[in-house]
Design an enzyme around this catalytic site. Structure first.
Site, PDB file in Angstrom:
ATOM      1  CB  VAL A  52      51.630  35.080  41.480  1.00  0.00           C
ATOM      2  CG1 VAL A  52      52.003  35.130  42.945  1.00  0.00           C
ATOM      3  CG2 VAL A  52      52.379  36.126  40.671  1.00  0.00           C
ATOM      4  CE1 TYR A  53      53.511  36.827  36.206  1.00  0.00           C
ATOM      5  CE2 TYR A  53      55.016  35.615  34.798  1.00  0.00           C
ATOM      6  CZ  TYR A  53      54.627  36.796  35.401  1.00  0.00           C
ATOM      7  OH  TYR A  53      55.358  37.934  35.190  1.00  0.00           O
ATOM      8  CB  SER A  54      48.254  30.232  35.825  1.00  0.00           C
ATOM      9  OG  SER A  54      48.071  31.009  34.667  1.00  0.00           O
TER      10      SER A  54
END
Length: 200
Positions: A52-54
């Protein structure tokens, strides 16, 4: 750089782990590459990201940086749990979501396997047995080498450890908790638990 075994495993990781959460958001690809180059030159081998990071961009940037480097020189950790789209099954720790998410992470990273695959946080909607048996399958399939947890409370972590032990499944080898000068609750129960159970 000093190295330590991660938990009770034979996996050696640099004492410092480079968190890649800002890649593709606050940090451009060029800046991220500079940070990873500097970290690697200092002897760092441990990199942490999440799907989910970026919305996957962090994994893509890390994967592009790794492309021309020796795979066995690195310990790559990523996480699963968060929502990647509005689809109802594109979130959580169900078997369906984990199996889809690990393949998507491997594709973004450009890797054949993930060294440390971590559940990002507790999922009260999915039976823990479903999550843990799926993670065990991933280790046995070779897509994942080790599994860990992030943002678990002490009772959640102990329950997961006990269930894995009871069923003979691969168990969490590490915990990635919130810990800083203002948030020190880790010291109350989680740190003694990790020390007792041998988690990194």
């Amino acid at each position: 750089m000093k190295y330590k075994f991660l938990g009770r495993t034979g996996l050696l990781v640099s004492e410092l782990c480079l968190g890649c959460m800002t890649f593709g958001r606050e940090s451009s690809k060029e800046t991220a590459f500079q940070m990873m180059d500097a970290f690697f030159e200092m002897g760092g081998n441990f990199f942490d990201t999440a799907d989910v990071y970026s919305l996957g961009t962090s994994e893509i940037i890390l994967g592009e940086w790794l492309r021309d480097k020796p795979r066995e020189s690195f310990v790559i950790a990523t996480k699963v749990r968060g929502a990647m789209s509005d689809e109802p099954n594109d979130v959580g720790l169900s078997r369906k979501h984990i199996l889809h998410a690990v393949d998507a992470s491997l594709e973004r990273l450009g890797l054949d396997y993930i060294d440390l695959y971590q559940v990002h946080m507790w999922d009260s909607a999915t039976p823990l047995e479903e999550t843990l048996s799926t993670l065990d399958d991933l280790v046995r399939s070779g897509k994942v080498r080790y599994i860990g947890a992030s943002n678990f409370t002490a009772w959640q972590l102990q329950k997961a450890i006990d269930l894995s032990r009871y069923h003979g499944w691969e168990a969490f080898i590490s915990l990635q908790p919130l810990y800083n000068l203002l948030d020190r609750e880790l010291e109350w129960e989680l740190l003694p638990l990790c020390q007792n159970e041998g988690l990194g």
